[in-house]
Design an enzyme around this catalytic site. Sequence first.
Site, PDB file in Angstrom:
ATOM      1  CG  ASN A  29      50.877  43.575  46.514  1.00  0.00           C
ATOM      2  OD1 ASN A  29      52.028  43.160  46.639  1.00  0.00           O
ATOM      3  ND2 ASN A  29      49.838  42.964  47.068  1.00  0.00           N
ATOM      4  N   GLY A  37      41.177  40.752  45.992  1.00  0.00           N
ATOM      5  CA  GLY A  37      40.710  40.928  44.616  1.00  0.00           C
ATOM      6  C   GLY A  37      41.154  39.824  43.683  1.00  0.00           C
ATOM      7  CB  VAL A  38      41.934  39.928  40.051  1.00  0.00           C
ATOM      8  CG1 VAL A  38      43.068  40.881  39.907  1.00  0.00           C
ATOM      9  CG2 VAL A  38      41.947  38.891  38.944  1.00  0.00           C
ATOM     10  CG  ASP A  39      47.566  39.476  43.959  1.00  0.00           C
ATOM     11  OD1 ASP A  39      48.050  38.456  43.439  1.00  0.00           O
ATOM     12  OD2 ASP A  39      48.220  40.260  44.688  1.00  0.00           O
ATOM     13  CB  THR A 123      39.314  49.579  37.837  1.00  0.00           C
ATOM     14  OG1 THR A 123      39.047  48.189  37.593  1.00  0.00           O
ATOM     15  CG2 THR A 123      40.027  50.173  36.642  1.00  0.00           C
ATOM     16  CE1 TYR A 126      46.933  48.706  45.385  1.00  0.00           C
ATOM     17  CE2 TYR A 126      48.026  48.506  43.276  1.00  0.00           C
ATOM     18  CZ  TYR A 126      47.993  48.267  44.629  1.00  0.00           C
ATOM     19  OH  TYR A 126      49.050  47.596  45.224  1.00  0.00           O
TER      20      TYR A 126
HETATM   21  N1  AR6 Z   1      38.418  37.780  37.661  1.00  0.00           N
HETATM   22  C1  AR6 Z   1      38.383  38.945  36.979  1.00  0.00           C
HETATM   23  N2  AR6 Z   1      38.332  40.152  37.578  1.00  0.00           N
HETATM   24  C2  AR6 Z   1      38.320  40.182  38.933  1.00  0.00           C
HETATM   25  C3  AR6 Z   1      38.367  39.010  39.730  1.00  0.00           C
HETATM   26  C4  AR6 Z   1      38.413  37.764  39.024  1.00  0.00           C
HETATM   27  N3  AR6 Z   1      38.468  36.600  39.671  1.00  0.00           N
HETATM   28  N4  AR6 Z   1      38.347  39.376  41.037  1.00  0.00           N
HETATM   29  C5  AR6 Z   1      38.277  40.714  41.063  1.00  0.00           C
HETATM   30  N5  AR6 Z   1      38.252  41.208  39.806  1.00  0.00           N
HETATM   31  P1  AR6 Z   1      41.637  44.478  42.226  1.00  0.00           P
HETATM   32  P2  AR6 Z   1      43.682  46.541  41.748  1.00  0.00           P
HETATM   33  C6  AR6 Z   1      38.178  42.602  39.337  1.00  0.00           C
HETATM   34  O1  AR6 Z   1      41.262  45.105  43.520  1.00  0.00           O
HETATM   35  O2  AR6 Z   1      42.667  47.619  41.762  1.00  0.00           O
HETATM   36  C7  AR6 Z   1      45.072  43.303  45.562  1.00  0.00           C
HETATM   37  O3  AR6 Z   1      44.942  43.164  46.950  1.00  0.00           O
HETATM   38  C8  AR6 Z   1      37.694  43.639  40.328  1.00  0.00           C
HETATM   39  O4  AR6 Z   1      36.287  43.616  40.403  1.00  0.00           O
HETATM   40  O5  AR6 Z   1      41.764  42.985  42.178  1.00  0.00           O
HETATM   41  O6  AR6 Z   1      44.730  46.558  40.681  1.00  0.00           O
HETATM   42  C9  AR6 Z   1      46.529  43.313  45.104  1.00  0.00           C
HETATM   43  O7  AR6 Z   1      47.343  42.505  45.899  1.00  0.00           O
HETATM   44  C10 AR6 Z   1      38.227  44.911  39.682  1.00  0.00           C
HETATM   45  O8  AR6 Z   1      37.350  45.316  38.641  1.00  0.00           O
HETATM   46  O9  AR6 Z   1      43.042  45.047  41.663  1.00  0.00           O
HETATM   47  C11 AR6 Z   1      46.889  44.767  45.225  1.00  0.00           C
HETATM   48  O10 AR6 Z   1      47.262  45.095  46.538  1.00  0.00           O
HETATM   49  C12 AR6 Z   1      39.539  44.467  39.028  1.00  0.00           C
HETATM   50  O11 AR6 Z   1      39.494  43.028  39.026  1.00  0.00           O
HETATM   51  C13 AR6 Z   1      45.605  45.477  44.877  1.00  0.00           C
HETATM   52  O12 AR6 Z   1      44.555  44.565  45.186  1.00  0.00           O
HETATM   53  C14 AR6 Z   1      40.791  44.914  39.761  1.00  0.00           C
HETATM   54  O13 AR6 Z   1      40.564  44.940  41.170  1.00  0.00           O
HETATM   55  C15 AR6 Z   1      45.531  45.809  43.413  1.00  0.00           C
HETATM   56  O14 AR6 Z   1      44.382  46.559  43.167  1.00  0.00           O
END
Ligand code: AR6
Length: 178
Positions: A29, A37-39, A123, A126
């Site tokens: 973010n 999530g991934v972050d 995805t 967000y």
């Molecule tokens: N490895 C691969 N993909 C993953 C993992 C992982 N370890 N964990 C989750 N995903 P998101 P955004 C997938 O929410 O939509 C955070 O709080 C997940 O299933 O991680 O860009 C940040 O700080 C999904 O398909 O990222 C921001 O505030 C994809 O990664 C916000 O979320 C992206 O989901 C960003 O949201």
Amino acid sequence: MYRYNDTEIVVVQGDITKVKVDAIVNAANNTLLGGGGVDGAIHRAGGRIILEQCKKIGGCPTGEARITVGGNLPCKYVIHTVGPIYKDGKSGEEELLYNAYYNSLKLAKEYNLESVAFPSISTGAYGYPLEKAMKTAIKAVIDFIEEENFPRIINFILFSERDFSIYNDYLKSLLKDK
Ligand code: AR6
């Protein structure tokens, strides 16, 4: 595995924090100070050094990218990019998402990082519809390869089986299976 010009495109179902490449991309973010999530997974597995470097960088506008070391992760670097929050699809989301992928690859090239792994940016929290986001992701990657003939390997790491299948089906129809 797929190929576009000299680049291998690999679609993997799994956890991006386990992937051994030159750089993994974080769906961060604007604060770059971590989140869910991934972050969250990347900061947890990578350790404090990533957060310390992110604090020094001081944030990142949507669509841009910044780089830190990989800390305890198997990758050498983490490229932190910020995708758009999906509203209605008419608020510049597509261009911002395109830029997030494209600018991540620009940074990889500056650092000569030959293998890069992307999660599905925007995805999750967000709310960007997966199929739309995927088409933009693949367009940005293919445009970059076309223009720069770089990097050597791109991995798309999809957390869910459904996302993994959608990526594979689309790439199969778009590119020649190796
Ligand atoms: N490895 C691969 N993909 C993953 C993992 C992982 N370890 N964990 C989750 N995903 P998101 P955004 C997938 O929410 O939509 C955070 O709080 C997940 O299933 O991680 O860009 C940040 O700080 C999904 O398909 O990222 C921001 O505030 C994809 O990664 C916000 O979320 C992206 O989901 C960003 O949201």
